[in-house]
Design a protein around this motif. Structure first.
Motif, PDB file in Angstrom:
ATOM      1  N   LEU A 136       0.830  -1.204   0.000  1.00  0.00           N
ATOM      2  CA  LEU A 136       0.000   0.000   0.000  1.00  0.00           C
ATOM      3  C   LEU A 136       0.868   1.260   0.000  1.00  0.00           C
ATOM      4  O   LEU A 136       0.558   2.239  -0.694  1.00  0.00           O
ATOM      5  CB  LEU A 136      -0.934  -0.010   1.207  1.00  0.00           C
ATOM      6  CG  LEU A 136      -1.964   1.126   1.266  1.00  0.00           C
ATOM      7  CD1 LEU A 136      -2.804   1.163   0.002  1.00  0.00           C
ATOM      8  CD2 LEU A 136      -2.849   0.981   2.504  1.00  0.00           C
ATOM      9  N   GLU A 147       0.970   4.228  -2.862  1.00  0.00           N
ATOM     10  CA  GLU A 147       0.826   5.661  -2.598  1.00  0.00           C
ATOM     11  C   GLU A 147       1.996   6.447  -3.183  1.00  0.00           C
ATOM     12  O   GLU A 147       1.814   7.556  -3.709  1.00  0.00           O
ATOM     13  CB  GLU A 147       0.716   5.902  -1.093  1.00  0.00           C
ATOM     14  CG  GLU A 147      -0.613   5.442  -0.499  1.00  0.00           C
ATOM     15  CD  GLU A 147      -0.722   5.775   0.981  1.00  0.00           C
ATOM     16  OE1 GLU A 147       0.335   5.906   1.639  1.00  0.00           O
ATOM     17  OE2 GLU A 147      -1.855   5.911   1.482  1.00  0.00           O
ATOM     18  N   THR A 183      -7.072  -2.062  -3.754  1.00  0.00           N
ATOM     19  CA  THR A 183      -6.348  -2.806  -2.721  1.00  0.00           C
ATOM     20  C   THR A 183      -6.962  -4.194  -2.605  1.00  0.00           C
ATOM     21  O   THR A 183      -8.185  -4.347  -2.567  1.00  0.00           O
ATOM     22  CB  THR A 183      -6.439  -2.082  -1.364  1.00  0.00           C
ATOM     23  OG1 THR A 183      -7.817  -1.860  -1.031  1.00  0.00           O
ATOM     24  CG2 THR A 183      -5.727  -0.741  -1.423  1.00  0.00           C
ATOM     25  N   GLN A 203      -8.433  -2.118   3.240  1.00  0.00           N
ATOM     26  CA  GLN A 203      -8.785  -0.959   2.430  1.00  0.00           C
ATOM     27  C   GLN A 203      -7.899   0.234   2.760  1.00  0.00           C
ATOM     28  O   GLN A 203      -7.348   0.349   3.854  1.00  0.00           O
ATOM     29  CB  GLN A 203     -10.253  -0.583   2.652  1.00  0.00           C
ATOM     30  CG  GLN A 203     -11.252  -1.518   1.996  1.00  0.00           C
ATOM     31  CD  GLN A 203     -12.661  -0.957   2.066  1.00  0.00           C
ATOM     32  OE1 GLN A 203     -12.937  -0.026   2.805  1.00  0.00           O
ATOM     33  NE2 GLN A 203     -13.568  -1.543   1.290  1.00  0.00           N
ATOM     34  N   HIS A 204      -7.792   1.127   1.789  1.00  0.00           N
ATOM     35  CA  HIS A 204      -7.074   2.376   2.006  1.00  0.00           C
ATOM     36  C   HIS A 204      -7.853   3.210   3.035  1.00  0.00           C
ATOM     37  O   HIS A 204      -9.091   3.207   3.043  1.00  0.00           O
ATOM     38  CB  HIS A 204      -6.942   3.137   0.687  1.00  0.00           C
ATOM     39  CG  HIS A 204      -6.028   4.307   0.753  1.00  0.00           C
ATOM     40  ND1 HIS A 204      -6.437   5.551   1.203  1.00  0.00           N
ATOM     41  CD2 HIS A 204      -4.703   4.434   0.448  1.00  0.00           C
ATOM     42  CE1 HIS A 204      -5.421   6.394   1.149  1.00  0.00           C
ATOM     43  NE2 HIS A 204      -4.352   5.741   0.699  1.00  0.00           N
ATOM     44  N   PHE A 217     -10.078   5.461  -4.479  1.00  0.00           N
ATOM     45  CA  PHE A 217      -9.571   4.242  -3.852  1.00  0.00           C
ATOM     46  C   PHE A 217     -10.740   3.283  -3.651  1.00  0.00           C
ATOM     47  O   PHE A 217     -11.810   3.685  -3.168  1.00  0.00           O
ATOM     48  CB  PHE A 217      -8.922   4.555  -2.498  1.00  0.00           C
ATOM     49  CG  PHE A 217      -7.715   5.452  -2.594  1.00  0.00           C
ATOM     50  CD1 PHE A 217      -6.435   4.922  -2.617  1.00  0.00           C
ATOM     51  CD2 PHE A 217      -7.858   6.832  -2.651  1.00  0.00           C
ATOM     52  CE1 PHE A 217      -5.319   5.751  -2.695  1.00  0.00           C
ATOM     53  CE2 PHE A 217      -6.754   7.668  -2.722  1.00  0.00           C
ATOM     54  CZ  PHE A 217      -5.480   7.125  -2.750  1.00  0.00           C
ATOM     55  N   ALA A 260      -2.575  -2.370  -5.270  1.00  0.00           N
ATOM     56  CA  ALA A 260      -1.728  -2.729  -4.134  1.00  0.00           C
ATOM     57  C   ALA A 260      -2.101  -4.142  -3.697  1.00  0.00           C
ATOM     58  O   ALA A 260      -3.193  -4.368  -3.167  1.00  0.00           O
ATOM     59  CB  ALA A 260      -1.923  -1.739  -2.991  1.00  0.00           C
ATOM     60  N   ASN A 316      -1.870  -6.152  -1.202  1.00  0.00           N
ATOM     61  CA  ASN A 316      -1.550  -6.123   0.227  1.00  0.00           C
ATOM     62  C   ASN A 316      -2.314  -7.182   1.010  1.00  0.00           C
ATOM     63  O   ASN A 316      -2.435  -7.089   2.229  1.00  0.00           O
ATOM     64  CB  ASN A 316      -1.846  -4.737   0.815  1.00  0.00           C
ATOM     65  CG  ASN A 316      -3.311  -4.341   0.658  1.00  0.00           C
ATOM     66  OD1 ASN A 316      -4.022  -4.871  -0.187  1.00  0.00           O
ATOM     67  ND2 ASN A 316      -3.760  -3.388   1.469  1.00  0.00           N
TER      68      ASN A 316
END
Length: 203
Positions: free
Chosen positions: A89, A93, A113, A117-118, A144, A162, A164
């Motif tokens: 993540l 960014e 993502t 979550q962002h 996002f 991302a 992640n």
């Protein structure tokens, strides 16, 4: 008494007839037509030539069950940023910051993502999904979203993913859809082996 001398006598040849003199024709005016040739009448108007209309081209036939796909649709450029799941993540960014610094408009960028979550998405969802997805439709800023909802994400020029999360099934389903959503550039941050298995060899 002596006979008077006579000159030679011309006797016409037997069987010949004296030729009959032919009349000499007088001068013929230009208006007098020659005998035996008809005088042409006024020229008839020529009918207009008919234009040949080309036959209409047949419409392209799409096989049944196969959706039409634009021929000029090309694959987006793919950029892979190796990162562990815990740092994917942050890498995403940083990629977004570089894109904005290079002149990309915020509304051109979509960030997905696959795991947590962002923070921006979690905050906006607290006001309700309708208000959250309305910001995507507005297209004024970076958006996002969770990769699980990638089907609701609209295409954008740049998509940043991302990776992640540890769920390979989520990654395998989300990355191909993310590639379709990216109109020009797809950036994937995460484990290269996981990304390769999801998108296929040659990444």
């Amino acid at each position: 008494m002596h006979e008077s001398a006579q000159g030679p006598r011309v006797t016409p040849a037997a069987g010949r007839t004296a030729p009959t003199p032919r009349p000499v024709p007088g001068p013929r005016s230009a208006a007098t037509p020659r005998p035996g040739r008809p005088v042409p009448g006024p020229a008839r108007p020529t009918p207009p030539a008919q234009r040949a209309h080309p036959a209409p081209a047949p419409a392209p036939v799409t096989p049944k069950g196969v959706p039409g796909r634009p021929e000029n649709r090309s694959e987006p450029q793919l950029q892979l940023i190796p990162a562990p799941a815990g740092g994917a993540l942050d890498a995403a960014e940083e990629a977004v910051d570089l894109l904005l610094e290079s002149g990309r408009a915020p509304g051109d960028i979509l960030v997905l993502t696959t795991g947590e979550q962002h923070p921006w998405a979690a905050h906006e969802l607290s006001f309700g999904e309708a208000a959250y997805w309305a910001q995507q439709d507005a297209g004024d800023d970076v958006f996002f979203a969770d990769a699980a909802a990638v089907d609701r994400a609209k295409p954008r020029p740049v998509v940043v993913v991302a990776v992640n999360g540890d769920a390979d099934s989520t990654v395998a389903r989300a990355l191909p859809v993310a590639r379709d959503r990216a109109a020009g550039l797809l950036i994937v941050c995460g484990d290269p082996e996981t990304i390769n298995s999801a998108l296929g060899a040659g990444v």
